[in-house]
Design an enzyme around this catalytic site. Structure first.
Site, PDB file in Angstrom:
ATOM      1  N   LYS A 190       0.866  -1.180   0.000  1.00 22.40           N
ATOM      2  CA  LYS A 190       0.000   0.000   0.000  1.00 22.40           C
ATOM      3  C   LYS A 190       0.900   1.227   0.000  1.00 22.40           C
ATOM      4  CE  LYS A 190      -1.863   3.186   1.927  1.00 22.40           C
ATOM      5  NZ  LYS A 190      -1.756   4.607   1.522  1.00 22.40           N
ATOM      6  N   GLU A 265       8.453   0.932  11.487  1.00 21.00           N
ATOM      7  CA  GLU A 265       9.611   1.821  11.316  1.00 21.00           C
ATOM      8  C   GLU A 265       9.056   3.231  11.331  1.00 21.00           C
ATOM      9  OE1 GLU A 265      12.681   0.891  11.207  1.00 21.00           O
ATOM     10  OE2 GLU A 265      12.477  -1.254  10.796  1.00 21.00           O
ATOM     11  N   CYS A 300      13.539   9.999   7.635  1.00 19.21           N
ATOM     12  CA  CYS A 300      13.321   9.575   9.025  1.00 19.21           C
ATOM     13  C   CYS A 300      14.610   9.717   9.821  1.00 19.21           C
ATOM     14  CB  CYS A 300      12.822   8.148   9.056  1.00 19.21           C
ATOM     15  SG  CYS A 300      13.841   7.041   8.104  1.00 19.21           S
ATOM     16  N   GLU A 399       9.415  16.224  15.063  1.00 24.94           N
ATOM     17  CA  GLU A 399       9.939  15.820  13.754  1.00 24.94           C
ATOM     18  C   GLU A 399       9.305  16.723  12.699  1.00 24.94           C
ATOM     19  OE1 GLU A 399       8.571  12.158  11.907  1.00 24.94           O
ATOM     20  OE2 GLU A 399      10.633  11.712  11.360  1.00 24.94           O
TER      21      GLU A 399
HETATM   22  P1  NAP Z   1       2.258   8.498   7.510  1.00 22.61           P
HETATM   23  O1  NAP Z   1       1.377   9.658   7.334  1.00 22.61           O
HETATM   24  O2  NAP Z   1       2.289   7.803   8.810  1.00 22.61           O
HETATM   25  O3  NAP Z   1       1.862   7.467   6.353  1.00 22.61           O
HETATM   26  C1  NAP Z   1       2.549   6.251   6.132  1.00 22.61           C
HETATM   27  C2  NAP Z   1       1.636   5.314   5.372  1.00 22.61           C
HETATM   28  O4  NAP Z   1       0.510   4.997   6.192  1.00 22.61           O
HETATM   29  C3  NAP Z   1       1.060   5.915   4.101  1.00 22.61           C
HETATM   30  O5  NAP Z   1       0.945   4.904   3.118  1.00 22.61           O
HETATM   31  C4  NAP Z   1      -0.284   6.389   4.566  1.00 22.61           C
HETATM   32  O6  NAP Z   1      -1.206   6.523   3.529  1.00 22.61           O
HETATM   33  C5  NAP Z   1      -0.686   5.300   5.509  1.00 22.61           C
HETATM   34  N1  NAP Z   1      -1.702   5.681   6.480  1.00 22.61           N
HETATM   35  C6  NAP Z   1      -2.106   6.928   6.853  1.00 22.61           C
HETATM   36  N2  NAP Z   1      -3.065   6.841   7.804  1.00 22.61           N
HETATM   37  C7  NAP Z   1      -3.279   5.530   8.035  1.00 22.61           C
HETATM   38  C8  NAP Z   1      -4.120   4.801   8.910  1.00 22.61           C
HETATM   39  N3  NAP Z   1      -4.960   5.416   9.757  1.00 22.61           N
HETATM   40  N4  NAP Z   1      -4.061   3.456   8.888  1.00 22.61           N
HETATM   41  C9  NAP Z   1      -3.200   2.819   8.071  1.00 22.61           C
HETATM   42  N5  NAP Z   1      -2.378   3.449   7.216  1.00 22.61           N
HETATM   43  C10 NAP Z   1      -2.407   4.789   7.201  1.00 22.61           C
HETATM   44  O7  NAP Z   1       3.772   8.854   7.187  1.00 22.61           O
HETATM   45  P2  NAP Z   1       4.305   9.656   5.924  1.00 22.61           P
HETATM   46  O8  NAP Z   1       3.917  11.083   6.086  1.00 22.61           O
HETATM   47  O9  NAP Z   1       3.955   8.963   4.664  1.00 22.61           O
HETATM   48  O10 NAP Z   1       5.867   9.486   6.099  1.00 22.61           O
HETATM   49  C11 NAP Z   1       6.598  10.278   6.957  1.00 22.61           C
HETATM   50  C12 NAP Z   1       6.891   9.554   8.251  1.00 22.61           C
HETATM   51  O11 NAP Z   1       7.509   8.318   7.982  1.00 22.61           O
HETATM   52  C13 NAP Z   1       7.854  10.293   9.127  1.00 22.61           C
HETATM   53  O12 NAP Z   1       7.441  10.244  10.470  1.00 22.61           O
HETATM   54  C14 NAP Z   1       9.153   9.519   8.963  1.00 22.61           C
HETATM   55  O13 NAP Z   1      10.042   9.646  10.026  1.00 22.61           O
HETATM   56  C15 NAP Z   1       8.648   8.148   8.799  1.00 22.61           C
HETATM   57  N6  NAP Z   1       9.643   7.298   8.122  1.00 22.61           N
HETATM   58  C16 NAP Z   1      10.292   6.352   8.851  1.00 22.61           C
HETATM   59  C17 NAP Z   1      11.246   5.553   8.262  1.00 22.61           C
HETATM   60  C18 NAP Z   1      11.954   4.504   9.047  1.00 22.61           C
HETATM   61  O14 NAP Z   1      12.497   3.599   8.441  1.00 22.61           O
HETATM   62  N7  NAP Z   1      11.967   4.554  10.362  1.00 22.61           N
HETATM   63  C19 NAP Z   1      11.544   5.710   6.908  1.00 22.61           C
HETATM   64  C20 NAP Z   1      10.873   6.688   6.181  1.00 22.61           C
HETATM   65  C21 NAP Z   1       9.898   7.477   6.817  1.00 22.61           C
HETATM   66  P3  NAP Z   1      -1.434   7.966   2.838  1.00 22.61           P
HETATM   67  O15 NAP Z   1      -0.104   8.649   2.744  1.00 22.61           O
HETATM   68  O16 NAP Z   1      -1.977   7.619   1.521  1.00 22.61           O
HETATM   69  O17 NAP Z   1      -2.363   8.710   3.742  1.00 22.61           O
END
Ligand code: NAP
Ligand code: MG
Length: 496
Positions: A190, A265, A300, A399
Site C-alpha cells: 500500500k 519503522e 526519518c 519531527e
Molecule cells: P504516515 O502519514 O504515517 O503514512 C505512512 C503510510 O501509512 C502511508 O501509506 C499512509 O497513507 C498510511 N496511512 C495513513 N493513515 C493511516 C491509517 N490510519 N491506517 C493505516 N495506514 C495509514 O507517514 P508519511 O507522512 O507517509 O511518512 C513520513 C513519516 O515516515 C515520518 O514520520 C518519517 O520519520 C517516517 N519514516 C520512517 C522511516 C523509518 O524507516 N523509520 C523511513 C521513512 C519514513 P497515505 O499517505 O496515503 O495517507
C-alpha cells in the site's frame, strides 16, 4: 546513461503512467471507479488520476494472496528458485531505472540525480540481496535428549501487507517486499497516496520476472486502505513505515483484529553531536548539511538536531552556512539539482509553520527561512537552520520532516548525551570526535538503532539492520534480521 535537463524534460512528456491497482496478476480499476489526483509537487500540476482501492479490492487482494500463498506456487519453491526469479525482478528494475526514476521524481519532487543513483538502484540491490541470501539461511538442530531430534525452522508467515511512506517510495517498499518475498510470503503493498506511481509500475515488472499471480499486489489509496489492511483478519503480518502517530494506530488495529504481527519503522529526531576534538570540522559541517538537506529533509534519519560544543560553535556555523548553500532548491528534473520540491502543499505548509514557530519562540535564523521559486507554482523551501537557545523549543523536539535544522549548544559531553537522549525517538544518532575512546563511550550511551561515528547516513549496504529504539519503532529492516519479521519460528520434535 546520464541525461541532460532538456532530455529529462522531454522524456517526462512522453512517459506512460500506469495508474491502476494490481490484483491477482492484473492491472484493474477500482470497482466503484474511485480515483485520486496524483500531483507533481515541483509544478503543482496533475500527473494522472490513480485508482483508489475500496473494501472490495482489499478483500479481493487478500483472498488472492491467501490462495496464492497456500497453493505453494511461491512458498513451496526451493529457495534457490525463488531467488532466481527475484534476481530477474532486480535486473528488470535496473533495466527500467530511467522510467522508474522519472516516475519517482515527478511524483514526489526529489532530484532526478538521486532517483537514478540512490532510490531505484537501491531498490534493485535490496531485492537482489535477499534473492542471493535466501538459499543460504537454514534452521538449527537443537541439543535435545538423544532419544529425540529437535528441529528449529523458519516458515513464511503468509499474507504480508506493507504500508509505506512517500519520502523514499520505491526504496521503503523494497525494504519490505524484498525480504518478505524471499522468505516465501505473498505481499500486498500500500503506497502513500502522495507517491504511488513506482509501486504500481513495479507490479508489472514483478509479473514479468515470473512472480506468480497473487504473490505481489499493489493497492493504491489513502490511509483508509492501510487501515483496512491492518484490520483485516486475512492479513498475517503488517509491515509499516511512516509516522509514529499512524504506527500507534496500526498497532491498535492489529490488537482489535487478529493480532497480526506488527513491525513499525517510525519517526526520528536524530542528534548529530559535534565535539570540540572533531578532526575535520569542515567535513563535519558539510556532512551535517547533507544529513538535514538531502531529500529535502524528508528523511526519518534526518540529522535534524546538531549538538555543537560551545568552543567550536562559531567556526562550525561558518562552515555549515557555506555547505548549506550547496542545497539551494531547483527543478528536480535538472541533474545539477541537489534539493527538489517538498512533497505536497500540506507538508509545505507544515514546514513553513514550524519555521514561523521557531522564530516566534526566539530561535535565531542561521540561514534560509522562506519559501522560494514561487514562479514554478511548486513547493520549494530554502535550506533553513536555527540557532536554538534552549533544547526544549518546538523545532528541537518535533519531527519537522523538512529542510529545517535546529542547532543546540552544549558545554560538557555529559550534557550532550543527556540532550541527545531526551526525546521520544531513537532512530539514529552521530558523534564526531578524534578520540576513539570517546567515540565508543558516547555511542554506547546513545539510545538509537544506528550510531554513526565521524560520518552520517553511511552504510547504504544491506548488511546492517535498520530501525529504531523507543517510539521510532520495533523490528529491523535490511540485513538477515529482516527475515525474522516475515517468518514464524517452528520447533519440531521427533521421537526416535
Ligand atoms: P504516515 O502519514 O504515517 O503514512 C505512512 C503510510 O501509512 C502511508 O501509506 C499512509 O497513507 C498510511 N496511512 C495513513 N493513515 C493511516 C491509517 N490510519 N491506517 C493505516 N495506514 C495509514 O507517514 P508519511 O507522512 O507517509 O511518512 C513520513 C513519516 O515516515 C515520518 O514520520 C518519517 O520519520 C517516517 N519514516 C520512517 C522511516 C523509518 O524507516 N523509520 C523511513 C521513512 C519514513 P497515505 O499517505 O496515503 O495517507
Ligand atoms: Mg505525487
Amino acid at each position: 546513461m546520464s541525461r541532460t535537463h532538456a532530455e529529462w524534460k522531454q522524456l517526462a512528456t512522453m512517459l506512460h503512467i500506469e495508474s491502476r491497482l494490481f490484483i491477482d496478476g492484473h492491472y484493474t480499476h477500482a470497482s466503484d471507479g474511485r480515483t485520486f489526483e496524483c500531483l507533481n509537487p515541483a509544478t503543482n500540476t496533475k500527473l494522472t488520476d490513480v485508482g483508489w482501492a475500496g473494501e472490495a479490492e482489499v478483500d479481493a487482494a487478500v483472498a488472492a494472496a491467501r490462495q496464492a500463498f497456500e497453493s505453494g506456487t511461491w512458498s513451496a519453491l526451493p529457495p534457490l528458485k525463488r531467488g532466481r526469479i527475484l534476481k530477474r525482478f532486480a535486473a528488470l528494475i535496473r533495466e527500467h531505472v530511467d522510467e522508474l526514476a522519472l516516475l519517482e521524481t515527478l511524483d514526489m519532487g526529489k532530484p532526478i540525480g538521486d532517483s537514478t543513483t540512490v532510490d531505484v538502484p537501491g531498490a534493485a540491490y535490496c531485492v537482489e540481496w535477499y534473492a542471493e541470501a535466501i538459499d543460504k539461511v537454514g534452521g538449527e538442530v537443537a541439543p535435545v535428549d538423544p532419544k529425540l531430534v529437535g528441529l528449529v525452522t523458519r516458515e513464511a508467515i503468509g499474507v504480508v501487507a506493507a504500508v509505506v511512506p512517500w519520502n523514499f517510495p520505491i526504496l521503503m517498499a523494497s525494504w519490505k517486499f524484498g525480504p518478505a518475498l524471499a522468505a516465501g510470503n505473498a505481499v500486498i503493498v500500500k503506497p502513500s497516496e502522495k507517491s504511488p506511481l513506482t509501486a504500481i509500475r513495479l507490479a508489472g515488472l514483478a509479473k514479468q520476472a515470473g512472480i506468480p499471480d497473487g504473490i505481489f499486489q499493489v493497492l493504491p489509496g489513502a490511509g483508509d486502505v492501510g487501515r483496512a489492511l491492518a484490520l483485516h483478519n486475512g492479513v498475517d503480518c503488517i509491515a509499516f513505515t511512516g509516522s509514529t502517530a499512524v504506527g500507534k494506530l496500526i498497532a491498535g488495529y492489529a490488537a482489535q483484529s487478529n493480532l497480526k504481527r506488527v513491525w513499525l519503522e517510525l519517526g526520528g529526531k536524530s542528534p548529530n553531536i559535534i565535539l570540540e576534538d572533531c578532526a575535520d570540522l569542515a567535513k563535519a559541517a558539510r556532512t551535517a548539511a547533507g544529513a538535514i538537506y538531502y531529500n529535502m529533509g524528508e528523511m526519518c534519519t534526518a540529522g535534524s538536531r546538531v549538538l555543537v560544543q560551545r568552543s567550536i560553535k562559531e567556526r562550525f556555523l561558518a562552515e555549515f552556512s557555506k555547505a548549506a548553500r550547496q542545497y539551494f532548491p531547483g527543478d528536480p528534473l535538472d541533474p545539477a539539482t541537489s534539493m527538489g520540491a517538498i512533497v505536497d502543499k500540506i507538508q509545505f505548509d507544515k514546514v513553513l509553520s514550524y519555521i514561523d514557530q521557531g522564530q516566534n519562540e526566539g530561535a535565531g535564523l542561521i540561514c534560509g527561512g522562506r519559501a522560494t521559486l514561487a514562479d514554478t507554482h511548486g513547493y520549494f523551501i530554502e535550506p533553513t537552520a536555527f540557532d536554538c537557545p534552549r533544547p526544549d523549543m518546538t523545532t528541537c523536539r518535533e519531527e519537522i520532516f523538512g529542510p529545517v535544522l535546529s542547532v543546540i549548544t552544549f558545554d560538557k559531553v555529559e550534557e550532550a548525551i543527556r540532550i541527545a537522549n531526551d526525546t521520544e525517538y531513537g532512530l539514529a544518532a552521530a558523534v564526531w570526535t578524534a578520540n576513539v575512546s570517546t567515540a565508543h563511550q558516547v555511542s554506547r550511551r546513545l539510545r538509537a538503532g544506528t550510531v554513526w561515528v565521524n560520518c552520517y547516513d553511511e552504510g547504504g549496504d544491506m548488511n546492517l539492520p535498520f530501525g529504531g529504539f523507543k517510539q521510532s519503532g520495533n523490528g529491523r529492516d535490511k540485513s538477515l534480521h529482516a527475515l525474522e519479521k516475515y517468518t514464524e519460528l517452528k520447533s519440531t520434535l521427533i521421537k526416535l
